[in-house]
Design a protein around this motif. Structure first.
Motif, PDB file in Angstrom:
ATOM      1  N   PRO A 282     -60.009  -1.776 -19.838  1.00 44.43           N
ATOM      2  CA  PRO A 282     -59.235  -1.134 -19.940  1.00 44.43           C
ATOM      3  C   PRO A 282     -58.309  -1.336 -18.563  1.00 44.43           C
ATOM      4  O   PRO A 282     -56.816  -0.675 -18.179  1.00 44.43           O
ATOM      5  N   ILE A 283     -58.851  -2.126 -17.788  1.00 45.26           N
ATOM      6  CA  ILE A 283     -58.433  -2.431 -16.526  1.00 45.26           C
ATOM      7  C   ILE A 283     -57.113  -3.632 -17.126  1.00 45.26           C
ATOM      8  O   ILE A 283     -55.500  -3.810 -16.783  1.00 45.26           O
ATOM      9  N   ARG A 284     -57.343  -4.156 -18.270  1.00 47.51           N
ATOM     10  CA  ARG A 284     -56.172  -5.440 -18.803  1.00 47.51           C
ATOM     11  C   ARG A 284     -55.373  -4.662 -19.502  1.00 47.51           C
ATOM     12  O   ARG A 284     -54.457  -5.211 -19.038  1.00 47.51           O
ATOM     13  N   MET A 288     -51.426  -5.117 -17.750  1.00 49.81           N
ATOM     14  CA  MET A 288     -50.235  -5.156 -19.259  1.00 49.81           C
ATOM     15  C   MET A 288     -48.895  -3.761 -19.477  1.00 49.81           C
ATOM     16  O   MET A 288     -48.223  -4.437 -19.320  1.00 49.81           O
ATOM     17  N   GLN A 289     -49.561  -2.081 -18.864  1.00 49.58           N
ATOM     18  CA  GLN A 289     -48.465  -1.325 -18.666  1.00 49.58           C
ATOM     19  C   GLN A 289     -47.498  -1.794 -17.234  1.00 49.58           C
ATOM     20  O   GLN A 289     -46.325  -1.650 -16.724  1.00 49.58           O
ATOM     21  N   ALA A 290     -48.872  -2.214 -16.388  1.00 45.56           N
ATOM     22  CA  ALA A 290     -47.796  -2.631 -14.929  1.00 45.56           C
ATOM     23  C   ALA A 290     -46.677  -3.517 -14.861  1.00 45.56           C
ATOM     24  O   ALA A 290     -45.372  -3.384 -14.292  1.00 45.56           O
ATOM     25  N   GLU A 291     -47.548  -3.944 -16.025  1.00 45.55           N
ATOM     26  CA  GLU A 291     -45.880  -5.291 -16.503  1.00 45.55           C
ATOM     27  C   GLU A 291     -44.755  -4.866 -17.030  1.00 45.55           C
ATOM     28  O   GLU A 291     -43.572  -5.582 -16.739  1.00 45.55           O
ATOM     29  N   ILE A 302     -49.697   5.020 -21.905  1.00 44.07           N
ATOM     30  CA  ILE A 302     -51.187   4.087 -21.678  1.00 44.07           C
ATOM     31  C   ILE A 302     -51.343   4.865 -22.552  1.00 44.07           C
ATOM     32  O   ILE A 302     -51.657   6.331 -21.719  1.00 44.07           O
ATOM     33  N   ALA A 303     -52.696   4.724 -23.480  1.00 45.58           N
ATOM     34  CA  ALA A 303     -53.618   5.320 -24.055  1.00 45.58           C
ATOM     35  C   ALA A 303     -55.180   4.813 -23.300  1.00 45.58           C
ATOM     36  O   ALA A 303     -55.905   4.952 -24.203  1.00 45.58           O
ATOM     37  N   LEU A 313     -56.486   6.932 -14.001  1.00 47.76           N
ATOM     38  CA  LEU A 313     -55.039   6.167 -13.273  1.00 47.76           C
ATOM     39  C   LEU A 313     -54.490   5.828 -14.367  1.00 47.76           C
ATOM     40  O   LEU A 313     -53.588   5.509 -14.078  1.00 47.76           O
ATOM     41  N   SER A 314     -55.003   5.828 -15.092  1.00 44.65           N
ATOM     42  CA  SER A 314     -54.083   5.638 -16.581  1.00 44.65           C
ATOM     43  C   SER A 314     -53.047   6.727 -16.457  1.00 44.65           C
ATOM     44  O   SER A 314     -51.641   6.609 -16.285  1.00 44.65           O
ATOM     45  N   THR A 315     -53.405   8.242 -16.314  1.00 42.23           N
ATOM     46  CA  THR A 315     -52.646   9.300 -16.475  1.00 42.23           C
ATOM     47  C   THR A 315     -50.987   9.422 -15.450  1.00 42.23           C
ATOM     48  O   THR A 315     -50.766   9.712 -15.138  1.00 42.23           O
ATOM     49  N   THR A 316     -51.966   9.194 -14.537  1.00 44.11           N
ATOM     50  CA  THR A 316     -51.235   8.416 -12.603  1.00 44.11           C
ATOM     51  C   THR A 316     -49.898   7.798 -13.268  1.00 44.11           C
ATOM     52  O   THR A 316     -48.905   7.714 -12.708  1.00 44.11           O
ATOM     53  N   LEU A 317     -51.141   6.557 -14.101  1.00 42.45           N
ATOM     54  CA  LEU A 317     -49.416   5.527 -14.038  1.00 42.45           C
ATOM     55  C   LEU A 317     -48.662   6.226 -14.863  1.00 42.45           C
ATOM     56  O   LEU A 317     -47.066   5.468 -15.137  1.00 42.45           O
TER      57      LEU A 317
END
Length: 770
Positions: A282-284, A288-291, A302-303, A313-317
């Protein structure tokens, strides 16, 4: 934590070892000093016993060489000395225990001179590649007939003995004879050779001590280099200890610590892999989404459907990505569009012009750039308020958008300036379009907050490629055309070739004024002022001239208005004040007493430091306030009458005379004139030039003179060009005249000679009698 503990332990251990070795070196240094001094003392006692021996003294008196040699050998053996000598008063060896010939040895020659120069000597000397510690005492039989000298050899045996005693490496050397043949050391040959190279590079002196770590043959030695006491000549001892040898007992502990560290590290890695396996994937995805976000791609979300912290964290991102996209759009829009009108700003319009240039080059076409501004917009802001001004700007933008074609660009450049880029349109077509369609639309009455406002516009035109071939030049020349339009009656102007040269000249004047003062491009000229009633020359007006290295002579009418507009006139005024003060002092040194008139501008009167600047110049050059007359134009006084009155009152209180320049050309009233602390009026030359041919000018001049005299003011007349006008001014009672008939402005360097040649030129017998 284990790594930090290991490194801290190893560092502490090494520091402890270093401190211990340094303490050993200090103790050994003191021990060697004591040994060295003890050997000197032992030699001194032995030599003194020998020279006091009656038999030896008798042998010296009778020059009994066998007895002298025998005595020297016996006492040397008792003292364990390496050699014993008897030397005559000339420093020549008469007898001794050694058969070596030392007469040509540099060390012997130096020590011989020292023996001759003193009655008692402790020294070290190198003879035949051997260093000796020697003592020399005068031999008496009964008078002084020479010296007895005895010495210990400082050799490998001494070094080895000290090495055995302290456990340290020891080296002894004379810096004047520093070679491997004359170097005493317990080091092996390889280490010894590298130590000699190091010592030769350090160039030790008698007032220097070194404690350091040095590397010899890839081995680190803690080293202490010390000057031995008790010798008239420098002799150094080098005490060393190998850090590697001292650290050997601790290597086992170091190995255990490293093994422990590796075991802990391996356990931590295994535990981390086991614990982190479930969150790495998940962190990977998050990475990738942050990049993608970092590269500006905001389209993909991101899903991760988990409800733990990673899911949150993914929802926040995803939310952050949406906000960044919206914020970036706003930022880009704000950097390219005007906040008030939402038109492209000056940064975006430059890109639009570059694009228009590219299209025109491909089609061999033309386009026009038009800059517009609202006439007297500042007055609208000041009288109706900025709120109404903003509404007017937005309404103007709306009308421009309503009229523009798809290929055109309307932009706001800032303030009340707007710009149109009319593509595929030549200059004449653009002028017709603007004057017949756009301007009527813009100037039709505006309904703003229940009031109707009519405005006028000024327009400047440039055409590509006739007037410029790049965006920067088109914009600059369009601004110049707009400036010309503001001065013209129709309010429309087309850029004329060469007009930006004048603009560049103005920029050069502003940017080069400091350099002109520093590099003496400015000069002061002085125009004499004549006392019309006595014929005396006692005043002169300071006039500045500028010879520019690029533009040549710049007339004052060109650069002074530019400096006033940009606020740089105070720099020039300060320079004139100091230069005039210096020139006045120079003339006074040659018995030429001239009062200098200095012109001040309206901005000078607003400068709070004006009086201080004048007084510093007066004090620095030791002149008086009465040596200056400060000329203020009538318009400058009226610029801010109350502020000017306060400044002029301050100047008058300090002892400076005030003159109103160009009197009659401004709008001052007699009431205002009466309230000003002035001492003279200066009639403008426009009234004096035609004095003899114009009866109206004559009436004005005479009335002004009479008025000034009634107010106890002196009168100066400018523009005295003929004898007739000067005679008429004298009849009117004018006090002072100035003009080409008297003299043109004279360079400061030529003024003294002119003054000496013309000082009595205007004094007539009648004036002398009067």
């Amino acid at each position: 934590a284990q790594l930090i503990t290991m490194l801290a332990t190893l560092a502490t251990t090494e520091n402890t070892v270093r401190e211990s070795v340094n303490e050993d070196l200090q103790v050994a240094e003191r021990t060697f000093d004591q040994l060295f001094e003890q050997r000197f003392y032992q030699l001194s006692q032995s030599v003194q016993v020998l020279v006091d021996d009656f038999g030896f003294r008798s042998a010296l008196a009778s020059n009994d060489s066998p007895t002298i040699v025998s005595a020297l050998e016996n006492h040397a053996a008792r003292a364990s000395a390496s050699m014993a000598l008897y030397v005559d008063l000339n420093g020549a060896v008469v007898a001794g225990t050694s058969q070596d010939d030392w007469s040509d040895q540099p060390g012997w020659l130096a020590i011989r001179d020292e023996i001759i120069a003193t009655d008692y000597l402790l020294a070290t000397v190198t003879l035949q590649n051997i260093q000796y510690q020697i003592v020399a005492v005068p031999a008496m039989a009964p008078a002084k007939i020479g010296w007895v000298m005895m010495g210990f050899a400082i050799d490998d045996a001494v070094a080895a003995e000290f090495r055995e005693l302290t456990g340290l490496q020891i080296s002894v050397y004379d810096p004047d004879t520093l070679t491997q043949n004359q170097f005493i050391s317990t080091l092996d040959n390889n280490h010894e050779a590298q130590l000699i190279t190091f010592l030769q590079s350090t160039k030790m002196s008698s007032d220097k001590e070194v404690v350091s770590e040095i590397i010899l043959a890839d081995e680190s030695f803690l080293t202490r280099i010390h000057l031995l006491a008790g010798s008239s000549r420098p002799l150094f001892v080098v005490l060393q200890k190998s850090l590697r040898q001292e650290m050997l007992p601790y290597h086992a502990m170091e190995n255990r610590l490293i093994m422990l560290f590796m075991a802990v590290l391996l356990g931590a890695v295994l535990a981390g892999l086991g614990i982190g396996g479930n969150i790495v994937a998940p962190i990977r995805k998050l990475v990738m989404q942050a990049e993608r976000i970092g590269s500006g791609n905001y389209a993909v979300e991101i899903a991760i459907n988990s409800k733990d912290e990673i899911g949150q964290l993914s929802t926040t991102l995803n939310t952050m990505q949406q906000e960044i996209a919206r914020r970036e759009f706003r930022i880009v829009h704000q950097t390219q569009y005007d906040d008030l009108t939402d038109l492209p700003n000056r940064y975006l319009v430059r890109d639009r012009i570059e694009t228009a240039i590219s299209r025109a080059q491909r089609s061999n076409g033309r386009f026009t750039v038009v800059m517009l501004d609202i006439s007297r917009f500042k007055k609208i802001n000041d009288t109706l308020g900025h709120h109404i001004g903003d509404i007017l700007l937005k309404e103007t933008a709306t009308r421009l958008i309503r009229r523009q074609r798809k290929s055109d660009t309307a932009a706001r450049m800032g303030g009340d300036d707007f710009l149109l880029v009319l593509e595929n349109t030549d200059l004449q077509t653009s002028i017709d379009l603007v004057s017949k369609e756009i301007l009527p639309l813009l100037t039709s009455p505006h309904q703003l907050d229940e009031m109707e406002i009519s405005v006028k516009f000024n327009c400047g035109f440039v055409e590509y490629p006739s007037h410029a071939d790049n965006a920067a030049s088109l914009l600059r020349r369009c601004e110049i055309a707009l400036y010309e339009a503001k001065l013209s009656h129709p309010g429309l102007a087309v850029y004329e070739e060469g007009r930006d040269e004048g603009h560049l000249r103005e920029l050069a004047i502003v940017s080069d004024i400091d350099k002109a003062m520093e590099e003496n491009h400015l000069r002061l000229y002085f125009q004499p002022k004549l006392n019309l009633q006595t014929g005396e020359l006692h005043q002169a007006e300071a006039l500045v001239r500028w010879v520019h290295p690029k533009y040549g002579f710049l007339p004052p009418d060109e650069f002074i208005p530019v400096l006033e507009q940009t606020g740089n006139i105070t720099k020039l005024t300060n320079w004139v004040i100091r230069e005039a003060a210096r020139q006045c002092w120079e003339w006074l040194c040659h018995d030429i007493n001239i009062t200098i008139s200095i012109n001040l501008s309206a901005l000078d009167l607003m400068d709070p430091g004006l009086l201080g600047q004048i007084e510093r110049a007066v004090d620095d050059y030791h002149i008086l306030p009465s040596n200056f007359i400060l000329e203020i134009t009538e318009s400058a006084v009226m610029h801010d009458a109350n502020a000017a009155r306060a400044v002029l009152q301050e100047l008058q209180s300090a002892g400076y005379r005030i003159s109103i320049d160009d009197f009659g050309t401004g709008y001052s009233s007699l009431a205002q004139l009466k309230s000003l602390p002035v001492s003279e009026l200066k009639i403008d030359k426009s009234f004096v030039l035609n004095l003899t041919s114009s009866s109206q000018d004559a009436v004005i001049v005479k009335s002004t003179i009479d008025l000034a005299h009634s107010m106890s003011l002196k009168v100066v007349a400018e523009g005295v060009e003929t004898q007739e006008s000067m005679t008429l001014l004298q009849e009117f009672g004018c006090d002072i005249g100035q003009g080409y008939f008297i003299s043109k402005p004279i360079p400061a360097g030529d003024f003294a000679a002119w003054y000496q040649a013309n000082r009595e030129r205007f004094i007539t017998p009648e004036k002398v009698a009067a």
